[in-house]
Scaffold this active site. Structure first.
Site, PDB file in Angstrom:
ATOM      1  N   ASP A 444      -4.145 -12.669   7.378  1.00 50.37           N
ATOM      2  CA  ASP A 444      -3.504 -12.504   7.548  1.00 50.37           C
ATOM      3  C   ASP A 444      -2.162 -11.935   9.080  1.00 50.37           C
ATOM      4  OD1 ASP A 444      -1.625 -10.569   6.310  1.00 50.37           O
ATOM      5  OD2 ASP A 444      -2.974  -8.512   6.291  1.00 50.37           O
ATOM      6  N   ASP A 508       3.567  -8.062  -0.762  1.00 52.18           N
ATOM      7  CA  ASP A 508       2.475  -6.639  -1.225  1.00 52.18           C
ATOM      8  C   ASP A 508       3.229  -6.221  -2.417  1.00 52.18           C
ATOM      9  OD1 ASP A 508       0.567  -7.309   0.692  1.00 52.18           O
ATOM     10  OD2 ASP A 508       1.817  -5.153   2.236  1.00 52.18           O
TER      11      ASP A 508
HETATM   12  C1  DGJ Z   1      -1.256  -6.864   4.614  1.00 53.62           C
HETATM   13  C2  DGJ Z   1      -1.470  -7.510   3.232  1.00 53.62           C
HETATM   14  O1  DGJ Z   1      -0.138  -8.194   2.904  1.00 53.62           O
HETATM   15  C3  DGJ Z   1      -2.025  -6.463   2.050  1.00 53.62           C
HETATM   16  O2  DGJ Z   1      -2.107  -7.494   1.615  1.00 53.62           O
HETATM   17  C4  DGJ Z   1      -3.538  -6.268   2.624  1.00 53.62           C
HETATM   18  O3  DGJ Z   1      -4.124  -7.476   3.313  1.00 53.62           O
HETATM   19  C5  DGJ Z   1      -3.147  -5.587   3.993  1.00 53.62           C
HETATM   20  N1  DGJ Z   1      -2.081  -6.492   5.575  1.00 53.62           N
HETATM   21  C6  DGJ Z   1      -4.589  -5.113   4.555  1.00 53.62           C
HETATM   22  O4  DGJ Z   1      -4.004  -3.929   6.052  1.00 53.62           O
END
Ligand code: DGJ
Length: 706
Positions: A444, A508
């Site tokens: 990430d 997300d």
């Molecule tokens: C952002 C990501 O896009 C999410 O899927 C998740 O992993 C969060 N960060 C976790 O902090």
């Protein structure tokens, strides 16, 4: 006429001509007879000169320069402290490379050499443009802008992409007027708001019609992509890295090479583009490494538990997930030392001793015992002030030491241009991978770069390379570990990150209504098997909209499928439906992840329709996003099947149930299996259920005769 180089690939011919020392893209289109450029009469390339401009007209070519009479935005802006800034590059040689040519241009007086590399993939016809600038002088050469190339666009319509967190790949169209339209990212990542993708084509181009050119700058850092109307009416597009002031300075003898600008053309609209880009990504960007490697169905913990990691709860989730058919359990954010929320602990990559008193081993063993592999979330480029890493090394932050930086998600970016920082992070992640049976990292990246400075100089370019280096090194040390590229959802979706990763977390937003649009745009450039798509909770955590399991599952089914919700909260009936959807996905995986994606015109404007076809089989999706405009939908016409072949068609979703919306229920909708030829289906279409907003129909088609 000068020299010409002809490249052929994917049924196209691309002709590069050199006239008066300048490089031109003379032709790019359907293959010329025998691939021969000599069929082009050079006089057809002449252009009328206008009054009120320089005598020779606008000096527009593949690498236009102000110094030779180009009055638009030039491909190169370079200068020296002595004040010199004029370049007049002239062709000095052509080299043949395995897949294309390199044109060497030089200006001895300016002390600059530019090498333009142009490739055309023989199989798909996807072109790659790069340029490399070398300082041949004795003083430093400052580069303010270096374009990969300048391409002429058809004067019709442009489709560009914006977006934001949880609404990525938001497509919009415009007709370029006078002036310059520029899409720029200064956030150190591919970005949500200015992803470097563009499609230009004839006015009104569509999914399956129209001449189009698709462009993508393969770079995960700061960039600019612009379209400019030239004074003679032509349109140019350029793309390249966006440098911070004074960032790119070449010492004598040093070179800078741009990222690749990938381009594909098609006479068949967006579907024609995907027909080139998907195989190109599969073979050339991924190097074929996902072929014959079924994408395991994921269970991801994020929207199920967030930071609340409780071993027994996680085990219960893992059990339910495995029962539903998940094949990989991905432990998301929240597992490492001191990570109670998003304000602390990034940088300290060891398991939290309270949540995991015996480390990650017991959970991994449990997950593996259930037949799933194990994936782990990391954010290696970042650290919180509240971490041992930054307490020990406050100077490891990317930035100017005496400046206060705005925070993003409460965190800082680590200076990965410094070997000791990269080494320390490599060491921590390497230990995790070496010490555990981890087969997957979700990598990430959750903040914009605001002060990308290292050792007193701008370093956004070097930081991006530093990220690539770190991933490459970890991959080399752990070749079996797959990596997912994520940046607050789809903020890092590009071909250069994909070269070293195996999946992109698309967004997300797990709300299927939004996802249908996001995935539709994402999948123009990316094949479905790298498109992370999860079944989220009924009430979406990003939109608060409630949707059916049916829509959620059938939307995720067409990507690299996963589940990201507290499955224990699902009613038994829905858990069964999820199980069925996962098993349908598994049974059709080779088709879904290897077939042709063909976007379709839905009968109702408030719907999204597409089909994946290949190997005599097809799966078509019709998702009703808005309330339908009319009482009863027109038939769904599907293009892309073999017209002569007979298909057995059935509605696989929703399974038949008397629907309130219908008084008459067509046999196909009642669940009968009917036969029709590809031509019939393309022209007369298939009866569909009446879908209300939020409902989805999925048809399966199997070829039974030719
Ligand atoms: C952002 C990501 O896009 C999410 O899927 C998740 O992993 C969060 N960060 C976790 O902090």
């Amino acid at each position: 006429m000068g020299a010409q180089e002809t490249l052929g690939g994917g049924g196209d011919t691309l002709v590069i001509g050199v006239r008066a020392g300048r490089p031109h893209l003379d032709y790019w289109g359907p293959a010329l007879a025998g691939g021969r450029s000599t069929l082009l009469d050079p006089r057809l390339l002449e252009r009328a000169g206008a009054h009120g401009m320089l005598d020779a007209g606008e000096a527009f070519d593949l690498f236009p320069e102000s110094g030779v009479g180009f009055t638009g935005a030039p491909a190169l802006r370079a200068w020296r402290a002595s004040g010199s800034f004029v370049t007049q590059l002239a062709h000095s040689g052509t080299r043949t490379t395995p897949e294309g040519v390199e044109l060497v241009l030089a200006d001895a007086r300016a002390g600059v050499e530019a090498v333009l590399s142009i490739e055309l993939d023989p199989a798909t016809g996807v072109a790659g443009f790069r340029s490399r600038i070398r300082n041949l002088g004795v003083e430093p050469l400052h580069l303010d802008w270096v374009s990969c190339a300048a391409l002429e666009l058809m004067d019709g319509e442009v489709m560009a992409f914006g977006g934001r967190w949880a609404r990525e790949f938001d497509a919009h169209r415009f007709r370029p007027g006078p002036g310059l339209w520029s899409s720029e990212a200064r956030t150190g990542r591919t970005s949500h708001h200015a992803p470097p993708f563009l499609i230009a084509g004839e006015a009104g181009f569509g999914d399956s019609h129209g001449e189009v050119l698709g462009l993508h700058l393969a770079w995960s850092g700061d960039h600019r992509l612009f379209v400019e109307r030239l004074r003679d009416g032509r349109l140019q597009a350029q793309a390249g890295e966006l440098f911070w002031p004074g960032e790119m300075v070449l010492e004598p003898g040093a070179s800078y090479e741009t990222p690749s600008l990938y381009a594909a053309r098609s006479s068949d609209g967006l579907n024609g583009l995907s027909d080139r880009l998907h195989p190109f990504v599969r073979d050339r960007i991924l190097g074929g490494r996902l072929r014959g490697k079924p994408r395991p169905v994921h269970f991801n913990t994020w929207e199920a538990v967030y930071f609340r990691h409780d071993l027994s709860e996680l085990k219960a989730l893992a059990e339910t997930a495995a029962g539903a058919g998940a094949e990989r359990f991905v432990l998301d954010d929240g597992w490492f030392r001191g990570r109670e929320d998003d304000t602390a602990a990034l940088g300290d990559w060891t398991p939290d001793p309270i949540k995991y008193p015996d480390g990650l081993g017991p959970l991994i063993a449990y997950v593996r015992g259930l037949g799933m592999t194990f994936g782990l979330w990391v954010e290696p480029e970042m650290a919180n002030a509240d971490s041992d890493l930054l307490r020990d090394h406050p100077d490891w932050i990317l930035g100017e030491p005496d400046r206060v930086q705005p925070l993003g998600r409460g965190q800082y970016v680590l200076d990965l241009t410094r070997p000791e920082v990269s080494e320390a992070i490599f060491g921590q992640i390497n230990d995790l991978l070496a010490g555990h049976a981890i087969d997957y990292l979700k990598w990430d990246m959750n903040r914009d770069l605001t002060h990308p400075a290292s050792r007193g100089r701008p370093a956004s370019h070097a930081q991006t390379l530093g990220v690539y280096r770190l991933i490459d090194r970890l991959r080399a040390a752990h070749p079996a570990v797959e990596i997912e590229a994520c940046a607050s959802g789809g903020g890092r979706a590009d071909y250069e990150i994909l070269r070293r990763t195996d999946r992109i977390w698309t967004s997300d937003c797990n709300d299927p209504i939004e996802r249908q649009a996001i995935q539709r745009a994402f999948s123009i450039f990316f094949p479905p098997e790298v498109m992370g798509a999860h079944v989220g909770p009924a009430a979406s955590h990003t939109t608060a909209r409630t949707t059916s399991l049916d829509l959620r599952a059938m939307t995720a089914l067409f990507g690299h499928m996963g589940v990201e919700a507290d499955l224990r909260a699902l009613p038994a009936r829905e858990l069964d439906a999820l199980k069925a959807a996962i098993s349908l996905h598994k049974s059709l995986r080779p088709l879904l992840h290897g077939g042709r994606l063909i976007r379709q015109a839905p009968p109702d404007p408030g719907a999204i329709a597409f089909m994946v076809a290949g190997d005599g089989r097809a799966l078509a999706s019709l998702a009703q996003i808005e309330t339908p405009r009319y009482n009863a939908a027109a038939p769904l016409r599907l293009t892309g099947l073999d017209p002569e072949a007979l298909y057995e068609v059935r509605l696989v979703n929703p399974p038949f149930r008397p629907q309130a919306a219908m008084k008459q229920i067509p046999a196909l909708v009642r669940g009968e299996i009917l036969g029709a030829t590809g031509r019939w289906i393309a022209h007369a279409g298939l009866p569909t259920p009446i879908l209300r907003a939020g409902e989805i129909a999925v048809f399966q088609l199997n070829r039974i005769t030719r």
